[in-house]
Design a protein around this motif. Structure first.
Motif, PDB file in Angstrom:
ATOM      1  N   LYS A 263       0.839  -1.126  -0.002  1.00 53.27           N
ATOM      2  CA  LYS A 263       0.121  -0.035   0.056  1.00 53.27           C
ATOM      3  C   LYS A 263       0.938   1.156  -0.052  1.00 53.27           C
ATOM      4  CE  LYS A 263      -3.464   1.819   3.231  1.00 53.27           C
ATOM      5  NZ  LYS A 263      -4.542   2.062   2.614  1.00 53.27           N
ATOM      6  N   PHE A 264       1.993   1.215   0.824  1.00 50.84           N
ATOM      7  CA  PHE A 264       2.623   2.616   0.914  1.00 50.84           C
ATOM      8  C   PHE A 264       4.194   2.563   0.273  1.00 50.84           C
ATOM      9  CE2 PHE A 264       0.651   2.872   5.264  1.00 50.84           C
ATOM     10  CZ  PHE A 264      -0.706   3.667   4.889  1.00 50.84           C
ATOM     11  N   PHE A 265       4.549   1.616  -0.192  1.00 47.70           N
ATOM     12  CA  PHE A 265       5.837   1.498  -1.096  1.00 47.70           C
ATOM     13  C   PHE A 265       5.776   2.534  -1.971  1.00 47.70           C
ATOM     14  CE2 PHE A 265       8.750   0.170  -4.299  1.00 47.70           C
ATOM     15  CZ  PHE A 265       9.791   0.155  -3.717  1.00 47.70           C
ATOM     16  N   SER A 266       6.624   3.471  -2.089  1.00 51.39           N
ATOM     17  CA  SER A 266       6.624   4.542  -3.210  1.00 51.39           C
ATOM     18  C   SER A 266       8.009   4.866  -3.798  1.00 51.39           C
ATOM     19  CB  SER A 266       6.192   5.918  -2.787  1.00 51.39           C
ATOM     20  OG  SER A 266       6.856   6.091  -1.451  1.00 51.39           O
ATOM     21  N   ASP A 267       8.907   3.846  -3.626  1.00 53.53           N
ATOM     22  CA  ASP A 267      10.133   3.640  -4.125  1.00 53.53           C
ATOM     23  C   ASP A 267      11.108   4.906  -3.922  1.00 53.53           C
ATOM     24  OD1 ASP A 267      12.193   2.620  -5.501  1.00 53.53           O
ATOM     25  OD2 ASP A 267      11.487   3.214  -7.654  1.00 53.53           O
ATOM     26  N   VAL A 268      10.927   5.700  -2.770  1.00 52.16           N
ATOM     27  CA  VAL A 268      11.843   6.685  -2.222  1.00 52.16           C
ATOM     28  C   VAL A 268      12.923   6.208  -1.231  1.00 52.16           C
ATOM     29  CG1 VAL A 268      10.019   8.229  -2.453  1.00 52.16           C
ATOM     30  CG2 VAL A 268      10.149   6.952  -0.047  1.00 52.16           C
ATOM     31  N   ASP A 269      14.048   6.903  -0.866  1.00 54.24           N
ATOM     32  CA  ASP A 269      14.959   6.598  -0.110  1.00 54.24           C
ATOM     33  C   ASP A 269      14.786   5.813   1.308  1.00 54.24           C
ATOM     34  OD1 ASP A 269      16.698   7.400  -1.953  1.00 54.24           O
ATOM     35  OD2 ASP A 269      17.443   9.161  -0.743  1.00 54.24           O
ATOM     36  N   ILE A 270      13.531   6.363   2.003  1.00 51.97           N
ATOM     37  CA  ILE A 270      13.102   5.951   3.200  1.00 51.97           C
ATOM     38  C   ILE A 270      11.676   5.820   3.130  1.00 51.97           C
ATOM     39  CG2 ILE A 270      12.965   5.991   5.724  1.00 51.97           C
ATOM     40  CD1 ILE A 270      15.511   7.389   5.696  1.00 51.97           C
ATOM     41  N   GLU A 271      11.080   4.733   2.935  1.00 54.19           N
ATOM     42  CA  GLU A 271       9.682   4.262   3.007  1.00 54.19           C
ATOM     43  C   GLU A 271       8.849   4.637   4.410  1.00 54.19           C
ATOM     44  OE1 GLU A 271       8.491   3.701  -0.044  1.00 54.19           O
ATOM     45  OE2 GLU A 271      10.215   3.065  -0.975  1.00 54.19           O
ATOM     46  N   HIS A 272       7.816   5.234   4.555  1.00 50.80           N
ATOM     47  CA  HIS A 272       7.377   5.685   5.890  1.00 50.80           C
ATOM     48  C   HIS A 272       5.811   4.888   6.065  1.00 50.80           C
ATOM     49  CE1 HIS A 272      10.307   8.410   7.601  1.00 50.80           C
ATOM     50  NE2 HIS A 272      10.594   8.966   6.439  1.00 50.80           N
ATOM     51  N   CYS A 273       5.716   4.619   7.186  1.00 46.12           N
ATOM     52  CA  CYS A 273       4.472   4.292   7.538  1.00 46.12           C
ATOM     53  C   CYS A 273       3.979   4.888   8.970  1.00 46.12           C
ATOM     54  CB  CYS A 273       4.400   2.629   7.860  1.00 46.12           C
ATOM     55  SG  CYS A 273       2.931   1.802   8.587  1.00 46.12           S
ATOM     56  N   TYR A 274       3.269   5.410   9.157  1.00 44.95           N
ATOM     57  CA  TYR A 274       2.875   6.273  10.513  1.00 44.95           C
ATOM     58  C   TYR A 274       1.302   5.711  11.008  1.00 44.95           C
ATOM     59  CZ  TYR A 274       6.187   9.459   8.749  1.00 44.95           C
ATOM     60  OH  TYR A 274       7.195  10.411   8.229  1.00 44.95           O
ATOM     61  N   TRP A 275       1.431   5.077  12.246  1.00 45.07           N
ATOM     62  CA  TRP A 275       0.197   4.818  13.107  1.00 45.07           C
ATOM     63  C   TRP A 275       0.066   5.830  13.985  1.00 45.07           C
ATOM     64  CZ3 TRP A 275      -2.601   0.690  11.949  1.00 45.07           C
ATOM     65  CH2 TRP A 275      -1.996  -0.302  11.279  1.00 45.07           C
ATOM     66  N   PHE A 276      -1.248   6.246  14.018  1.00 44.61           N
ATOM     67  CA  PHE A 276      -1.681   7.187  14.811  1.00 44.61           C
ATOM     68  C   PHE A 276      -2.977   6.555  15.729  1.00 44.61           C
ATOM     69  CE2 PHE A 276      -0.681   9.287  11.054  1.00 44.61           C
ATOM     70  CZ  PHE A 276       0.006  10.358  11.360  1.00 44.61           C
ATOM     71  N   VAL A 277      -2.653   6.410  17.007  1.00 43.54           N
ATOM     72  CA  VAL A 277      -3.287   5.649  17.877  1.00 43.54           C
ATOM     73  C   VAL A 277      -4.157   6.676  18.567  1.00 43.54           C
ATOM     74  CG1 VAL A 277      -3.345   4.082  19.934  1.00 43.54           C
ATOM     75  CG2 VAL A 277      -1.660   3.942  18.265  1.00 43.54           C
ATOM     76  N   LYS A 278      -5.433   6.644  18.520  1.00 43.39           N
ATOM     77  CA  LYS A 278      -6.718   7.444  18.879  1.00 43.39           C
ATOM     78  C   LYS A 278      -7.548   6.959  19.863  1.00 43.39           C
ATOM     79  CE  LYS A 278      -6.290  10.214  14.508  1.00 43.39           C
ATOM     80  NZ  LYS A 278      -6.828  10.837  13.463  1.00 43.39           N
ATOM     81  N   PRO A 279      -8.154   7.705  20.710  1.00 44.40           N
ATOM     82  CA  PRO A 279      -9.237   7.173  21.582  1.00 44.40           C
ATOM     83  C   PRO A 279     -10.254   6.094  20.797  1.00 44.40           C
ATOM     84  CG  PRO A 279      -8.881   9.492  22.106  1.00 44.40           C
ATOM     85  CD  PRO A 279      -8.341   8.967  20.958  1.00 44.40           C
TER      86      PRO A 279
END
Ligand SMILES: *[C@@H]1O[C@H](CO)[C@@H](O)[C@H](O)[C@H]1NC(C)=O
Ligand SMILES: *[C@@H]1O[C@H](CO)[C@@H](O)[C@H](O)[C@H]1NC(C)=O
Ligand SMILES: *[C@@H]1O[C@H](CO)[C@@H](O)[C@H](O)[C@H]1NC(C)=O
Length: 140
Positions: A104-120
Motif C-alpha cells: 500500500k505504501f511503497f513509493s520507491d523513495v530512499d526511506i519508506e514511511h508508515c505512520y500509525w496514529f493511535v486515537k481514543p
C-alpha cells in the motif's frame, strides 16, 4: 551464483544490519521507517514483536509523543511486525507492518514511511506524518 545462494546471501546481509539503528542503508531492499504516534490522553504502552523475535520491552509513549524504528525489508518474504497496545484498561493487538502495508505504501523513495496514529477511537495508518489515514481497528 544460483538464485537460492543469492537469496541466502541477501538474508545474511539484511539480518546483519542492526534493526533499531538510525544510520544504515539497505543496499538490496527497501528501507522502512515505522512510527507510532500517540494521540490518546495519558500514557500508551506498546510492545512490538517481529516474527519469532520479541523486540524486548514495553515502550511508554506520552500524549502526542511517538516511537519509531527502521529496518530493511526482505525480498519476497516481507518482515512482519506485530504490536500489543495498552491504554488504561483498554487493549488491542494488530500488525504494524506486513505485506499489505508494504504494498500500500511503497513509493520507491530512499526511506519508506508508515505512520500509525493511535486515537481514543482506534488505530489509523498513513504514509504521511500529518494524521488522518485509514481506520484499521478500534480498541477491544
Ligand atoms: C507491558 O505492559 C503491559 C501493560 O502494562 C503488561 O501487562 C506487560 O506485562 C508488560 N510486558 C513487559 C514485557 O514488560
Ligand atoms: C516524534 O517526536 C519527535 C521528538 O519530539 C518530533 O521531532 C517528531 O516530529 C515526532 N514525529 C512525528 C511523526 O510526530
Ligand atoms: C523515522 O522517521 C521520522 C520522521 O518521520 C524520524 O523523526 C525518526 O527519527 C525516524 N526513525 C528512525 C528510527 O529512523
Amino acid at each position: 551464483m544460483r538464485s537460492s545462494t543469492i537469496h541466502n546471501l541477501l538474508i545474511f546481509v539484511v539480518l546483519t544490519y542492526p534493526i533499531a539503528s538510525t544510520a544504515f542503508a539497505c543496499p538490496f531492499t527497501a528501507k522502512w521507517n515505522v512510527s507510532i504516534i500517540s494521540v490518546v490522553p495519558n500514557d500508551l504502552v506498546v510492545h512490538i514483536k517481529s516474527g519469532g523475535d520479541d523486540l524486548g520491552k514495553n515502550h511508554t509513549i506520552p500524549f502526542v509523543g511517538n516511537y519509531s524504528w527502521s529496518f530493511c525489508d526482505m525480498l519476497g518474504d516481507h518482515i512482519l511486525f506485530y504490536g500489543y497496545f495498552w491504554w488504561g484498561s483498554k487493549f488491542q493487538n494488530l500488525y504494524l507492518f506486513n505485506e499489505a502495508i508494504s504494498d500500500k505504501f511503497f513509493s520507491d523513495v530512499d526511506i519508506e514511511h508508515c505512520y500509525w496514529f493511535v486515537k481514543p477511537e482506534g488505530f489509523y495508518v498513513n504514509n504521511l506524518p500529518s494524521g488522518g489515514g485509514e481506520f484499521i481497528k478500534g480498541w477491544d
